[in-house]
Design a protein around this motif. Structure first.
Motif, PDB file in Angstrom:
ATOM      1  N   ARG A 295    -135.514  89.041 -45.295  1.00 53.17           N
ATOM      2  CA  ARG A 295    -134.840  90.293 -45.664  1.00 53.17           C
ATOM      3  C   ARG A 295    -135.011  90.467 -47.161  1.00 53.17           C
ATOM      4  N   ASN A 296    -135.619  91.582 -47.576  1.00 55.80           N
ATOM      5  CA  ASN A 296    -135.989  91.761 -48.982  1.00 55.80           C
ATOM      6  C   ASN A 296    -134.798  91.847 -49.919  1.00 55.80           C
ATOM      7  N   GLY A 297    -133.719  92.433 -49.465  1.00 56.06           N
ATOM      8  CA  GLY A 297    -132.584  92.628 -50.354  1.00 56.06           C
ATOM      9  C   GLY A 297    -132.824  93.754 -51.341  1.00 56.06           C
ATOM     10  N   GLU A 298    -131.825  94.039 -52.130  1.00 56.64           N
ATOM     11  CA  GLU A 298    -131.882  95.141 -53.108  1.00 56.64           C
ATOM     12  C   GLU A 298    -131.562  94.604 -54.494  1.00 56.64           C
ATOM     13  N   VAL A 299    -132.360  94.999 -55.473  1.00 56.96           N
ATOM     14  CA  VAL A 299    -132.111  94.583 -56.850  1.00 56.96           C
ATOM     15  C   VAL A 299    -130.997  95.439 -57.440  1.00 56.96           C
ATOM     16  N   ILE A 300    -129.979  94.797 -57.972  1.00 52.57           N
ATOM     17  CA  ILE A 300    -128.878  95.515 -58.604  1.00 52.57           C
ATOM     18  C   ILE A 300    -128.700  94.995 -60.037  1.00 52.57           C
ATOM     19  N   LYS A 301    -128.070  95.812 -60.867  1.00 46.89           N
ATOM     20  CA  LYS A 301    -127.880  95.456 -62.284  1.00 46.89           C
ATOM     21  C   LYS A 301    -126.402  95.395 -62.608  1.00 46.89           C
ATOM     22  N   ASP A 302    -126.026  94.362 -63.344  1.00 46.98           N
ATOM     23  CA  ASP A 302    -124.657  94.207 -63.825  1.00 46.98           C
ATOM     24  C   ASP A 302    -124.720  94.009 -65.338  1.00 46.98           C
ATOM     25  N   PHE A 303    -123.644  94.276 -66.013  1.00 43.48           N
ATOM     26  CA  PHE A 303    -123.639  94.011 -67.452  1.00 43.48           C
ATOM     27  C   PHE A 303    -122.357  93.286 -67.842  1.00 43.48           C
ATOM     28  N   HIS A 304    -122.475  92.469 -68.885  1.00 45.33           N
ATOM     29  CA  HIS A 304    -121.362  91.682 -69.375  1.00 45.33           C
ATOM     30  C   HIS A 304    -121.178  91.972 -70.859  1.00 45.33           C
ATOM     31  N   MET A 305    -119.936  92.029 -71.283  1.00 37.62           N
ATOM     32  CA  MET A 305    -119.638  92.169 -72.699  1.00 37.62           C
ATOM     33  C   MET A 305    -119.382  90.776 -73.278  1.00 37.62           C
ATOM     34  N   ALA A 306    -120.242  90.337 -74.176  1.00 41.02           N
ATOM     35  CA  ALA A 306    -120.097  89.036 -74.826  1.00 41.02           C
ATOM     36  C   ALA A 306    -119.520  89.245 -76.217  1.00 41.02           C
ATOM     37  N   LYS A 307    -118.470  88.496 -76.538  1.00 44.47           N
ATOM     38  CA  LYS A 307    -117.803  88.673 -77.820  1.00 44.47           C
ATOM     39  C   LYS A 307    -117.866  87.385 -78.636  1.00 44.47           C
ATOM     40  N   ALA A 308    -118.194  87.545 -79.910  1.00 47.70           N
ATOM     41  CA  ALA A 308    -118.140  86.449 -80.870  1.00 47.70           C
ATOM     42  C   ALA A 308    -117.008  86.753 -81.855  1.00 47.70           C
ATOM     43  N   GLU A 309    -116.889  85.956 -82.882  1.00 47.60           N
ATOM     44  CA  GLU A 309    -115.773  86.127 -83.817  1.00 47.60           C
ATOM     45  C   GLU A 309    -115.821  87.468 -84.524  1.00 47.60           C
ATOM     46  N   LYS A 310    -117.014  87.928 -84.911  1.00 49.49           N
ATOM     47  CA  LYS A 310    -117.121  89.154 -85.689  1.00 49.49           C
ATOM     48  C   LYS A 310    -117.942  90.247 -85.015  1.00 49.49           C
ATOM     49  N   THR A 311    -118.452  89.980 -83.840  1.00 50.13           N
ATOM     50  CA  THR A 311    -119.309  90.974 -83.212  1.00 50.13           C
ATOM     51  C   THR A 311    -119.213  90.874 -81.696  1.00 50.13           C
ATOM     52  N   SER A 312    -119.791  91.839 -81.032  1.00 50.49           N
ATOM     53  CA  SER A 312    -119.868  91.822 -79.569  1.00 50.49           C
ATOM     54  C   SER A 312    -121.161  92.527 -79.161  1.00 50.49           C
ATOM     55  N   TYR A 313    -121.661  92.198 -77.980  1.00 47.24           N
ATOM     56  CA  TYR A 313    -122.890  92.815 -77.513  1.00 47.24           C
ATOM     57  C   TYR A 313    -122.921  92.772 -75.989  1.00 47.24           C
ATOM     58  N   LEU A 314    -123.759  93.644 -75.411  1.00 43.21           N
ATOM     59  CA  LEU A 314    -123.903  93.717 -73.964  1.00 43.21           C
ATOM     60  C   LEU A 314    -125.062  92.850 -73.491  1.00 43.21           C
ATOM     61  N   THR A 315    -124.879  92.193 -72.359  1.00 45.73           N
ATOM     62  CA  THR A 315    -125.977  91.491 -71.704  1.00 45.73           C
ATOM     63  C   THR A 315    -126.154  92.102 -70.318  1.00 45.73           C
ATOM     64  N   TYR A 316    -127.393  92.287 -69.909  1.00 48.67           N
ATOM     65  CA  TYR A 316    -127.715  92.879 -68.616  1.00 48.67           C
ATOM     66  C   TYR A 316    -128.262  91.800 -67.685  1.00 48.67           C
ATOM     67  N   ARG A 317    -127.706  91.731 -66.500  1.00 49.19           N
ATOM     68  CA  ARG A 317    -128.124  90.715 -65.544  1.00 49.19           C
ATOM     69  C   ARG A 317    -128.467  91.371 -64.203  1.00 49.19           C
ATOM     70  N   TYR A 318    -129.611  90.986 -63.688  1.00 49.92           N
ATOM     71  CA  TYR A 318    -130.097  91.549 -62.425  1.00 49.92           C
ATOM     72  C   TYR A 318    -129.921  90.527 -61.308  1.00 49.92           C
ATOM     73  N   TYR A 319    -129.612  91.035 -60.115  1.00 49.70           N
ATOM     74  CA  TYR A 319    -129.386  90.189 -58.953  1.00 49.70           C
ATOM     75  C   TYR A 319    -130.109  90.771 -57.745  1.00 49.70           C
ATOM     76  N   LEU A 320    -130.352  89.903 -56.751  1.00 46.78           N
ATOM     77  CA  LEU A 320    -130.786  90.349 -55.433  1.00 46.78           C
ATOM     78  C   LEU A 320    -129.569  90.376 -54.523  1.00 46.78           C
TER      79      LEU A 320
END
Length: 224
Positions: free
Chosen positions: A65-90
């Motif tokens: 079964r091939n499945g479907e590729v989906i995208k999720d994002f996470h907010m990563a925070k450090a002491e003085k900054t933050s940024y988005l990370t994108y993660r793909y899943y089947l």
């Protein structure tokens, strides 16, 4: 030759081989490095362990079964900054994985470890635990025959018709076909991860659909 067969299925899987940092992609089928990581966890190997015996196993995967590729994002925070990370899943994919060896006792050791793992098992990422059954057993066949002859692990008739089934497996020593991919784990040491190259080929399987019925259903001239 003997082949250990595994069923890899879960709501989510992730099999990245070439992504780092903010964008974590996934392949459309399990990677050898990811499956070797699964075996290492079951056997209780540390990240700096010698992987040569596991990496020497001939590896193959059949897509049921091939499945479907989906995208999720996470907010990563450090002491003085933050940024988005994108993660793909089947999502909702099912695979049959085969591991071939001349040493049946080694496959039996792996099979026992997978049934009673030392560390938690996951399909590519820690957020992707497998559903059961995971282990289907050892077959007295070479890898390609074992993958061809095992029954379809996808039991849903609708998704069977929608899935494009194929096999991807390690080429033999004398084979020159296939593609070269950097997916042969040498070390999982977080201070120095190292991956070598392997050659893999692709074999497409016929659709599990009655071809006569399919032709009648899609006959553009049927109404004339």
């Amino acid at each position: 030759m003997s082949t250990l067969l595994l069923r890899l299925a879960a709501p989510l899987q992730a099999w990245g081989t070439d992504s780092k940092f903010e964008v974590r992609r996934t392949n459309r089928e399990p990677s050898k490095s990811g499956v070797i990581g699964l075996l290492a966890a079951a056997l209780g190997l540390r990240r700096d362990a010698d992987l040569s015996e596991l990496s020497a196993l001939r590896f193959g995967v059949r897509v049921d079964r091939n499945g479907e590729v989906i995208k999720d994002f996470h907010m990563a925070k450090a002491e003085k900054t933050s940024y988005l990370t994108y993660r793909y899943y089947l999502s909702d994919a099912i695979f049959l994985v085969g591991l071939e060896s001349e040493d049946r006792s080694f496959l039996e050791k792996i099979e026992s470890a997978l049934r009673n793992p030392c560390f938690p098992l996951f399909l590519g990422r820690r957020s992707c635990p497998p559903t059961l059954p995971l282990v289907l057993g050892i077959r007295e066949d070479v890898l390609e025959i074992a993958l061809r002859e095992e029954e379809n692990q996808n039991k849903d008739s609708k998704s069977i018709q929608q899935s494009h089934r194929y096999i991807r497996l390690d080429c033999g020593v004398a084979e020159q076909e296939g593609a070269v991919v950097q997916d042969l784990p040498i070390s999982f040491n977080p201070m120095k991860r190292e991956f070598g190259y392997r050659r893999a080929k692709e074999i497409w399987l016929r659709d599990d659909v009655n071809t006569e019925e399919s032709a009648e259903e899609h006959d553009a001239m049927a109404e004339l």
